[in-house]
Write a protein that holds these residues in place. Structure first.
Motif, PDB file in Angstrom:
ATOM      1  N   VAL A   1      11.861   8.209  18.133  1.00  0.00           N
ATOM      2  CA  VAL A   1      13.270   8.287  17.730  1.00  0.00           C
ATOM      3  C   VAL A   1      13.950   6.965  18.049  1.00  0.00           C
ATOM      4  O   VAL A   1      14.596   6.337  17.208  1.00  0.00           O
ATOM      5  N   SER A   2      13.806   6.507  19.297  1.00  0.00           N
ATOM      6  CA  SER A   2      14.239   5.173  19.702  1.00  0.00           C
ATOM      7  C   SER A   2      12.982   4.314  19.726  1.00  0.00           C
ATOM      8  O   SER A   2      12.031   4.627  20.447  1.00  0.00           O
ATOM      9  N   ALA A   3      12.950   3.268  18.918  1.00  0.00           N
ATOM     10  CA  ALA A   3      11.737   2.477  18.745  1.00  0.00           C
ATOM     11  C   ALA A   3      11.180   1.997  20.082  1.00  0.00           C
ATOM     12  O   ALA A   3      11.943   1.603  20.977  1.00  0.00           O
TER      13      ALA A   3
ATOM     14  N   GLY B   1      12.698  -0.147  23.707  1.00  0.00           N
ATOM     15  CA  GLY B   1      12.762   0.563  24.984  1.00  0.00           C
ATOM     16  C   GLY B   1      12.468   2.038  24.919  1.00  0.00           C
ATOM     17  O   GLY B   1      12.474   2.715  25.955  1.00  0.00           O
ATOM     18  N   GLY B   2      12.188   2.566  23.727  1.00  0.00           N
ATOM     19  CA  GLY B   2      11.907   3.992  23.603  1.00  0.00           C
ATOM     20  C   GLY B   2      10.558   4.351  24.182  1.00  0.00           C
ATOM     21  O   GLY B   2       9.566   3.655  23.957  1.00  0.00           O
ATOM     22  N   ALA B   3      10.498   5.437  24.929  1.00  0.00           N
ATOM     23  CA  ALA B   3       9.256   5.845  25.586  1.00  0.00           C
ATOM     24  C   ALA B   3       8.381   6.667  24.645  1.00  0.00           C
ATOM     25  O   ALA B   3       8.859   7.251  23.673  1.00  0.00           O
TER      26      ALA B   3
ATOM     27  N   CYS C   1      10.159  11.904  20.577  1.00  0.00           N
ATOM     28  CA  CYS C   1       9.259  12.076  19.432  1.00  0.00           C
ATOM     29  C   CYS C   1       9.923  12.907  18.342  1.00  0.00           C
ATOM     30  O   CYS C   1      10.597  13.916  18.615  1.00  0.00           O
ATOM     31  N   GLN C   2       9.744  12.475  17.110  1.00  0.00           N
ATOM     32  CA  GLN C   2      10.144  13.265  15.958  1.00  0.00           C
ATOM     33  C   GLN C   2       9.048  13.152  14.903  1.00  0.00           C
ATOM     34  O   GLN C   2       8.328  12.158  14.848  1.00  0.00           O
TER      35      GLN C   2
ATOM     36  N   LYS D   1      10.500   3.441   7.951  1.00  0.00           N
ATOM     37  CA  LYS D   1      11.409   3.293   9.095  1.00  0.00           C
ATOM     38  C   LYS D   1      11.133   2.051   9.927  1.00  0.00           C
ATOM     39  O   LYS D   1      12.043   1.367  10.387  1.00  0.00           O
ATOM     40  N   GLY D   2       9.837   1.718  10.124  1.00  0.00           N
ATOM     41  CA  GLY D   2       9.498   0.531  10.921  1.00  0.00           C
ATOM     42  C   GLY D   2      10.025   0.656  12.332  1.00  0.00           C
ATOM     43  O   GLY D   2       9.920   1.699  12.979  1.00  0.00           O
TER      44      GLY D   2
END
Length: 387
Positions: A359-361, A365-367, A373-374, A384-385
Motif C-alpha cells: 500500500v505504501s511503497a 518506507g512501507g513494510a 498489503c493489498q 502502479k509501480g
C-alpha cells in the motif's frame, strides 16, 4: 610442425642457471640461459600452493615419470617451454630452495637439507622432451591443444597466448603480478586471482567495452599500456570515491559498465554511505549486490534489490478479506478497479489473477507485512509501480 624426441636432458641440466623471479610475468630461465621457461604466451606459475608443487617433487623422489614436456626450438641455441612450465618451475624452485617438502618423519626439508642420495635422484632424473619447430600459428595451435588436459587454460590465458607480444607482456607485469601493492585495493572490486589473469581480464573487459579479443588484436604490438592502466584506475578511483564503505558484495560487480552509465552524475559520499548502511540493515532486501546500482540509479529500480515479497499465507488472508468486503459493497475486489467506471468496476478477480502490493511503497518506507498489503489485479499492480 616437426618434432624431435630428446631423452638425455636431466633435471640438473634444466636447473643450471635457473632463474625464478618472484615478480610474475618477468619470465623464467634455465638450461644455462638457453631455455625460456615462461615465454609470453604461457600462463603464470600456479603450482605454488604447497600441494601441486610438492607433488612434483614427490613424483621425482618416487621415480614416477613427470610426463611429456614440449620445447619450441627458437633457433640453434635457444628454446622455449611449450608445455611443462608448471612442472619445470616446481622442481627448479625446489632445487634452488624456494620451498620445502616433508620427509618420512613429517619434517619440512629444503633441497639443501635432504640426503645426498635424494638430491642425486632428483638431479639425475631424465626428462622426456619433444623439441618442436614450426610457424607461430602452428606453435600456438599446439599450445592450445595440449592444454586441454590438466588444469585448462582459461579464456584470458588463451588470449594471452594468441596475442603474445609487448602489450601482453606489459599487461601481465602490471595486472598479473601478485607482488603488485595495488592488488589488495583492486581485490575489493575485482574477483579472482592475479595468477590466473583475472585482474588483466577485468581491466581489458572494462576498457574494451566487453570486446577483449578485438582490443588485444589492435594493441598487440603496442609498447605501452597507458590507456589500459588509466581507464582501469579511473574506474577504481570512481568506485572508491562514491562508495566509502568497502563491502564484500562489491567484489566482481560490473563496475566498468556502471562507470560508463553513472560517472557523469554527482554523488555525496556521506549520503551514499548512509543509504548503503540503511539498505544493508533492511531485512527485506534479499540481493545486497544490487544495492550499489540501485543507489547509483537514484534509488528507483527496486528489482535490483529483490525485495522480499509477501508470502502465500499473507496473500490468501488479504485476498479473502478484500473479497468479502467487496461482495458486501458490490464492487470489485481490486480496490483500483472499484474506483473506475469500466466493466471491471464490479469484477471479482480470482486469486491467481491478482498480485500482492505494498500500500505504501517499500522504497518509501512501507513494510512487507500484512498491514501494508493489498491485492490488486495484475494490470493495476504493474501500472502502479512505486507510487
Amino acid at each position: 610442425m616437426n618434432t624431435t624426441l630428446r631423452t638425455e636432458i636431466t633435471v640438473a641440466d634444466i636447473c643450471e642457471g635457473f632463474v625464478y623471479n618472484e615478480l610474475e610475468g618477468k619470465g623464467l630461465f634455465g638450461l644455462a640461459g638457453k631455455l625460456t621457461i615462461q615465454p609470453e604466451y604461457q600462463r603464470n606459475y600456479i603450482y605454488a600452493d604447497g600441494k601441486k608443487d610438492v607433488a612434483v617433487i614427490e613424483s621425482l623422489l618416487k621415480g614416477y615419470p613427470l610426463g611429456l614436456i614440449y620445447f619450441v626450438k627458437v633457433n640453434a641455441d635457444k628454446f622455449e617451454v611449450l608445455d611443462g612450465q608448471q612442472r619445470i618451475t616446481s622442481f627448479g624452485r625446489f632445487v634452488t630452495n624456494k620451498f620445502a617438502v616433508k620427509d618420512e618423519n613429517g619434517m619440512e626439508q629444503y633441497f639443501s637439507g635432504i640426503a645426498a642420495d635424494k638430491q642425486a635422484l632428483i638431479l639425475n632424473t631424465r626428462l622426456t622432451i619433444y623439441e618442436c619447430e614450426g610457424t607461430e600459428s602452428e606453435i600456438k595451435q599446439w599450445f592450445r591443444t595440449i592444454n586441454i588436459a590438466g588444469i585448462p587454460l582459461n579464456d584470458q590465458e588463451l588470449l594471452n597466448a594468441i596475442f603474445s607480444g609487448p602489450f601482453v607482456t606489459l599487461g601481465k607485469e602490471e595486472f598479473s603480478n601478485s607482488q603488485n601493492s595495488n592488488i589488495q585495493k583492486w581485490s575489493a572490486y575485482v574477483a579472482g586471482s592475479a595468477n590466473r589473469q583475472d585482474f588483466l581480464e577485468c581491466a581489458l573487459h572494462w576498457v574494451s567495452k566487453e570486446n577483449i579479443s578485438d582490443y588485444m588484436s589492435r594493441h598487440r604490438f603496442d609498447t605501452n599500456i597507458n590507456e589500459l592502466k588509466t581507464y582501469f584506475n579511473t574506474v577504481i578511483e570512481w568506485v572508491s570515491g562514491v562508495f566509502t564503505d568497502v563491502l564484500s558484495e562489491m567484489r566482481g560487480l560490473e563496475w566498468g559498465q556502471l562507470y560508463e552509465k553513472y560517472h557523469g552524475t554527482a554523488y555525496n559520499p556521506a549520503n551514499v554511505s548512509e543509504q548503503v548502511q540503511k539498505l544493508y540493515s533492511d531485512p527485506y532486501v534479499k540481493n545486497r549486490r544490487g544495492i550499489f546500482e540501485y543507489i547509483l540509479g537514484g534509488s528507483v529500480d527496486t528489482k535490483l534489490l529483490d525485495v522480499r515479497v509477501f508470502d502465500e499465507a499473507t496473500k490468501k488472508a488479504v485476498y479473502a478479506l478484500q473479497t468479502a468486503q467487496a461482495e458486501t459493497n458490490g464492487v470489485s475486489n481490486c480496490p483500483l478497479c472499484a474506483l473506475g467506471h469500466d466493466a471491471n468496476k464490479n469484477k471479482s478477480w480470482k486469486l491467481p489473477d491478482m498480485d500482492a502490493d505494498h500500500v505504501s511503497a517499500w522504497s518509501k518506507g512501507g513494510a512487507t507485512d500484512i498491514k501494508n498489503c493489498q491485492m490488486l489485479c495484475k494490470t493495476h499492480n504493474r501500472a502502479k509501480g512505486n507510487r
